[in-house]
Design a protein around this motif. Structure first.
Motif, mmCIF file in Angstrom:
data_model
loop_
_atom_site.group_PDB
_atom_site.id
_atom_site.type_symbol
_atom_site.label_atom_id
_atom_site.label_comp_id
_atom_site.label_asym_id
_atom_site.label_seq_id
_atom_site.Cartn_x
_atom_site.Cartn_y
_atom_site.Cartn_z
ATOM 1 N N VAL A 279 0.855 -1.185 0.000
ATOM 2 C CA VAL A 279 0.000 0.000 0.000
ATOM 3 C C VAL A 279 0.890 1.234 0.000
ATOM 4 O O VAL A 279 1.797 1.349 0.839
ATOM 5 C CB VAL A 279 -0.929 0.026 1.231
ATOM 6 C CG1 VAL A 279 -1.742 1.318 1.266
ATOM 7 C CG2 VAL A 279 -1.851 -1.190 1.221
ATOM 8 N N THR A 280 0.632 2.141 -0.925
ATOM 9 C CA THR A 280 1.424 3.364 -1.028
ATOM 10 C C THR A 280 0.499 4.570 -0.966
ATOM 11 O O THR A 280 -0.405 4.719 -1.796
ATOM 12 C CB THR A 280 2.222 3.407 -2.342
ATOM 13 O OG1 THR A 280 3.058 2.246 -2.430
ATOM 14 C CG2 THR A 280 3.095 4.654 -2.395
ATOM 15 N N LEU A 281 0.733 5.416 0.036
ATOM 16 C CA LEU A 281 -0.017 6.655 0.197
ATOM 17 C C LEU A 281 0.892 7.801 -0.208
ATOM 18 O O LEU A 281 1.977 7.964 0.357
ATOM 19 C CB LEU A 281 -0.473 6.808 1.650
ATOM 20 C CG LEU A 281 -1.159 8.122 2.030
ATOM 21 C CD1 LEU A 281 -2.492 8.270 1.306
ATOM 22 C CD2 LEU A 281 -1.354 8.197 3.541
ATOM 23 N N SER A 282 0.460 8.597 -1.174
ATOM 24 C CA SER A 282 1.306 9.670 -1.698
ATOM 25 C C SER A 282 0.617 11.016 -1.518
ATOM 26 O O SER A 282 -0.520 11.204 -1.976
ATOM 27 C CB SER A 282 1.605 9.445 -3.186
ATOM 28 O OG SER A 282 2.246 8.203 -3.378
ATOM 29 N N TYR A 283 1.334 11.927 -0.844
ATOM 30 C CA TYR A 283 0.860 13.302 -0.689
ATOM 31 C C TYR A 283 1.506 14.134 -1.789
ATOM 32 O O TYR A 283 2.694 14.438 -1.732
ATOM 33 C CB TYR A 283 1.237 13.845 0.684
ATOM 34 C CG TYR A 283 0.506 13.196 1.823
ATOM 35 C CD1 TYR A 283 -0.712 13.721 2.288
ATOM 36 C CD2 TYR A 283 1.008 12.060 2.461
ATOM 37 C CE1 TYR A 283 -1.391 13.130 3.351
ATOM 38 C CE2 TYR A 283 0.332 11.466 3.517
ATOM 39 C CZ TYR A 283 -0.863 12.008 3.946
ATOM 40 O OH TYR A 283 -1.528 11.420 4.992
ATOM 41 N N LEU A 284 0.733 14.488 -2.806
ATOM 42 C CA LEU A 284 1.235 15.220 -3.952
ATOM 43 C C LEU A 284 0.641 16.620 -3.976
ATOM 44 O O LEU A 284 -0.389 16.872 -3.341
ATOM 45 C CB LEU A 284 0.879 14.482 -5.253
ATOM 46 C CG LEU A 284 1.329 13.020 -5.338
ATOM 47 C CD1 LEU A 284 0.791 12.385 -6.610
ATOM 48 C CD2 LEU A 284 2.851 12.924 -5.296
ATOM 49 N N PRO A 285 1.269 17.545 -4.689
ATOM 50 C CA PRO A 285 0.685 18.891 -4.817
ATOM 51 C C PRO A 285 -0.672 18.808 -5.518
ATOM 52 O O PRO A 285 -0.757 18.390 -6.670
ATOM 53 C CB PRO A 285 1.713 19.646 -5.660
ATOM 54 C CG PRO A 285 2.995 18.895 -5.486
ATOM 55 C CD PRO A 285 2.597 17.460 -5.329
ATOM 56 N N GLY A 286 -1.721 19.159 -4.826
ATOM 57 C CA GLY A 286 -3.044 19.190 -5.441
ATOM 58 C C GLY A 286 -3.826 17.909 -5.396
ATOM 59 O O GLY A 286 -5.001 17.886 -5.765
ATOM 60 N N GLU A 287 -3.233 16.804 -4.965
ATOM 61 C CA GLU A 287 -3.982 15.564 -4.874
ATOM 62 C C GLU A 287 -3.286 14.589 -3.938
ATOM 63 O O GLU A 287 -2.089 14.678 -3.679
ATOM 64 C CB GLU A 287 -4.173 14.915 -6.249
ATOM 65 C CG GLU A 287 -2.904 14.360 -6.862
ATOM 66 C CD GLU A 287 -3.161 13.586 -8.145
ATOM 67 O OE1 GLU A 287 -4.322 13.529 -8.589
ATOM 68 O OE2 GLU A 287 -2.194 13.037 -8.706
ATOM 69 N N THR A 289 -2.977 10.334 -3.355
ATOM 70 C CA THR A 289 -3.210 9.085 -4.079
ATOM 71 C C THR A 289 -2.983 7.905 -3.145
ATOM 72 O O THR A 289 -2.200 7.981 -2.194
ATOM 73 C CB THR A 289 -2.269 8.958 -5.295
ATOM 74 O OG1 THR A 289 -0.920 8.808 -4.829
ATOM 75 C CG2 THR A 289 -2.360 10.192 -6.180
ATOM 76 N N LEU A 290 -3.695 6.841 -3.427
ATOM 77 C CA LEU A 290 -3.560 5.594 -2.673
ATOM 78 C C LEU A 290 -3.484 4.453 -3.668
ATOM 79 O O LEU A 290 -4.403 4.257 -4.467
ATOM 80 C CB LEU A 290 -4.753 5.400 -1.732
ATOM 81 C CG LEU A 290 -4.695 4.163 -0.825
ATOM 82 C CD1 LEU A 290 -3.601 4.326 0.234
ATOM 83 C CD2 LEU A 290 -6.037 3.912 -0.149
ATOM 84 N N ASP A 291 -2.379 3.736 -3.642
ATOM 85 C CA ASP A 291 -2.171 2.610 -4.555
ATOM 86 C C ASP A 291 -2.053 1.324 -3.751
ATOM 87 O O ASP A 291 -1.261 1.253 -2.800
ATOM 88 C CB ASP A 291 -0.912 2.819 -5.392
ATOM 89 C CG ASP A 291 -0.997 4.077 -6.246
ATOM 90 O OD1 ASP A 291 -1.695 4.052 -7.263
ATOM 91 O OD2 ASP A 291 -0.372 5.094 -5.867
ATOM 92 N N PRO A 333 -4.657 -11.789 -15.756
ATOM 93 C CA PRO A 333 -4.605 -13.133 -15.139
ATOM 94 C C PRO A 333 -3.173 -13.566 -14.866
ATOM 95 O O PRO A 333 -2.309 -13.521 -15.743
ATOM 96 C CB PRO A 333 -5.278 -14.020 -16.184
ATOM 97 C CG PRO A 333 -6.176 -13.104 -16.952
ATOM 98 C CD PRO A 333 -5.458 -11.794 -16.992
ATOM 99 N N GLY A 334 -2.909 -13.915 -13.621
ATOM 100 C CA GLY A 334 -1.590 -14.386 -13.226
ATOM 101 C C GLY A 334 -0.589 -13.308 -12.920
ATOM 102 O O GLY A 334 0.558 -13.606 -12.556
ATOM 103 N N GLU A 335 -0.970 -12.034 -13.042
ATOM 104 C CA GLU A 335 -0.001 -10.951 -12.859
ATOM 105 C C GLU A 335 -0.401 -9.966 -11.769
ATOM 106 O O GLU A 335 0.116 -8.850 -11.706
ATOM 107 C CB GLU A 335 0.205 -10.204 -14.180
ATOM 108 C CG GLU A 335 0.801 -11.081 -15.275
ATOM 109 C CD GLU A 335 1.169 -10.283 -16.510
ATOM 110 O OE1 GLU A 335 1.209 -9.036 -16.419
ATOM 111 O OE2 GLU A 335 1.411 -10.908 -17.560
ATOM 112 N N GLY A 336 -1.313 -10.336 -10.918
ATOM 113 C CA GLY A 336 -1.675 -9.479 -9.800
ATOM 114 C C GLY A 336 -2.616 -8.362 -10.210
ATOM 115 O O GLY A 336 -3.059 -8.263 -11.352
ATOM 116 N N THR A 337 -2.885 -7.496 -9.233
ATOM 117 C CA THR A 337 -3.844 -6.405 -9.427
ATOM 118 C C THR A 337 -3.318 -5.131 -8.802
ATOM 119 O O THR A 337 -2.712 -5.167 -7.725
ATOM 120 C CB THR A 337 -5.205 -6.749 -8.800
ATOM 121 O OG1 THR A 337 -5.708 -7.956 -9.386
ATOM 122 C CG2 THR A 337 -6.221 -5.630 -9.010
ATOM 123 N N ALA A 338 -3.530 -4.007 -9.480
ATOM 124 C CA ALA A 338 -3.177 -2.697 -8.948
ATOM 125 C C ALA A 338 -4.432 -1.834 -8.902
ATOM 126 O O ALA A 338 -5.134 -1.691 -9.919
ATOM 127 C CB ALA A 338 -2.108 -2.034 -9.816
#
Length: 345
Positions: A279-287, A289-291, A333-338
Motif C-alpha cells: 500500500v502506497t499513500l502519496s501526498y502530492l501537490p493538489g492531490e 493518491t492511494l495505490d 490473469p496471473g499478474e496481480g492487481t493494482a
C-alpha cells in the motif's frame, strides 16, 4: 443535521406566519369580542405548538402524532374564527408529512387544503377559480416533492449502509471465519497457535462491533479514531509506504481512503489469494493518491463482471465520486492487481 435545520426553519416559519396573521387581524378589524377570541386561540395554538417544539426529541412518535392532532384542531378552530390564519397551512403540512403515514398524510392534506380554500373564499369579496386551484396545486406539489426527496434519501442511506456493511462487517466476518478455520486445523497439533488464532478472531469481532456502532451513527471509521491516516493504514496491513510530506486532509477524504484500502485489501485476501500486498499513500501537490498492489492471481479487467460480483469495486468508485475522486484498476490473469485511487485536495 440537515433535518434538524429543516425542522427549525419550518418551526420558525410557522411562528412568523402566525404573527403575520395576528397582525393582519388587528390592523383590519375592530378589537371586538370575536377578534379577542381569535387572538386568544392564536396564543393557545402558539403555546401548544411550542410544547411540541421543545419536546420534539424526547417525545415518542405516538405522542408527537397526538400533539399534531391537537395542533391541527386548534388551527381549524382558528381559521373558522379568522380565515387569514390559513397562511399557517404550509408548515403544518410539513409536520403531517414528517409524522404521518402516506394514507394519513393524504387525509390531512385534503383537510388542510379544504380549510385553505374555504378561508380564501371567505377573505375575498368575489369568487375566483384560483382560490380553489392554487391551494390544490401547492398542496399537491409539496406532497409529491417531499415524498420524492424522502425516497431519494432512503435510497442514498441504503447505499451508504450497504457499502459500510460490505467494507466492514462482511470483511470482518470473513476474516474471523478464516482465523477460526485456521485454529480448527491446528487445534490438535498446536493448541498454542490455535488459541492465538482464536484471540485474533475475538479482537477482530470487537473491532467489527465498534465499526458497526460507528457507521450506524454515521461516524467515521473506528481505525481513524485518534490516529493519522498513515497510522490507520498500518493498522490494516504491514507493508505501507508514505511518499511526500504529510498534510492535513478532510475527515471525509480520510474515511474514503480507509474504506478503499479496506475493500482492496479484502479483495486481495479473499479473491486474489495474494501472498504480498503493498500500500502506497502519496501526498502530492493538489492531490492525494492511494495505490494497493498485490501479487495475486489477477483477472481480466476488460472482461464483463459476472453477475453478483464486482460490488466492492463499484462501492469504491461511488465513495471516491462523493469527494471528487477517481479509481483505476489494472489487472491481468496471473499478474496481480493494482488499484489506484486519486482525490484532488
Amino acid at each position: 443535521m440537515e433535518r434538524v435545520w429543516l425542522n427549525r426553519a419550518m418551526h420558525a416559519g410557522f411562528y412568523l406566519l402566525l404573527a403575520a396573521s395576528a397582525s393582519r387581524l388587528v390592523v383590519r378589524h375592530e378589537l371586538d369580542a370575536k377578534t379577542v377570541l381569535s387572538l386568544g386561540v392564536a396564543a393557545a395554538l402558539a403555546v401548544v405548538y411550542g410544547v411540541g417544539v421543545v419536546w420534539w426529541e424526547r417525545l415518542s412518535h405516538r405522542w408527537l402524532v397526538a400533539w399534531l392532532v391537537v395542533v391541527l384542531a386548534c388551527w381549524l378552530v382558528l381559521v373558522e374564527l379568522a380565515p387569514s390564519f390559513s397562511w399557517c397551512a404550509i408548515p403544518l403540512l410539513y409536520l403531517c408529512l414528517r409524522l404521518l403515514s402516506l394514507r394519513m398524510t393524504v387525509v390531512a392534506t385534503a383537510v388542510l387544503t379544504l380549510a385553505v380554500i374555504v378561508a380564501q373564499i371567505a377573505l375575498s369579496d368575489r369568487f375566483d377559480p384560483s382560490q380553489v386551484l392554487a391551494p390544490i396545486a401547492v398542496a399537491a406539489m409539496t406532497v409529491v416533492i417531499f415524498w420524492e426527496l424522502r425516497r431519494a434519501g432512503m435510497i442514498q442511506e441504503r447505499e451508504r449502509l450497504s457499502r459500510e456493511i460490505h467494507d466492514t462487517l462482511a470483511q470482518g466476518l470473513s476474516s474471523q471465519r478464516m482465523l477460526l478455520q485456521a485454529a480448527q486445523r491446528v487445534w490438535a497439533s498446536n493448541p498454542a497457535r490455535a488459541l492465538a488464532y482464536v484471540r485474533q478472531a475475538e479482537q477482530a469481532a470487537g473491532e467489527n462491533l465498534e465499526e458497526a456502532r460507528r457507521f450506524v451513527r454515521d461516524l467515521g471509521p473506528a481505525v481513524l479514531h485518534d490516529r493519522s491516516l498513515p497510522e490507520a493504514l498500518r493498522r490494516l496491513t504491514d507493508e505501507v509506504h508514505v511518499e511526500g510530506e504529510e498534510y492535513a486532509l478532510g475527515e471525509q477524504v480520510q474515511a474514503v481512503l480507509i474504506r478503499v484500502a479496506q475493500g482492496a485489501l479484502a479483495n486481495a485476501r479473499e479473491h486474489a489469494r495474494a501472498s504480498r500486498v503493498v500500500v502506497t499513500l502519496s501526498y502530492l501537490p493538489g492531490e492525494v493518491t492511494l495505490d494497493i498492489v498485490d501479487d495475486g492471481v489477477g483477472f481480466d479487467s476488460a472482461a464483463p463482471v459476472p453477475e453478483g460480483r464486482g460490488y466492492g469495486l463499484r462501492a469504491m468508485r461511488d465513495r471516491l465520486a462523493e469527494v471528487g475522486g477517481t479509481l483505476v484498476v489494472e489487472s491481468l490473469p496471473g499478474e496481480g492487481t493494482a488499484v489506484a485511487a486519486r482525490i484532488p485536495v
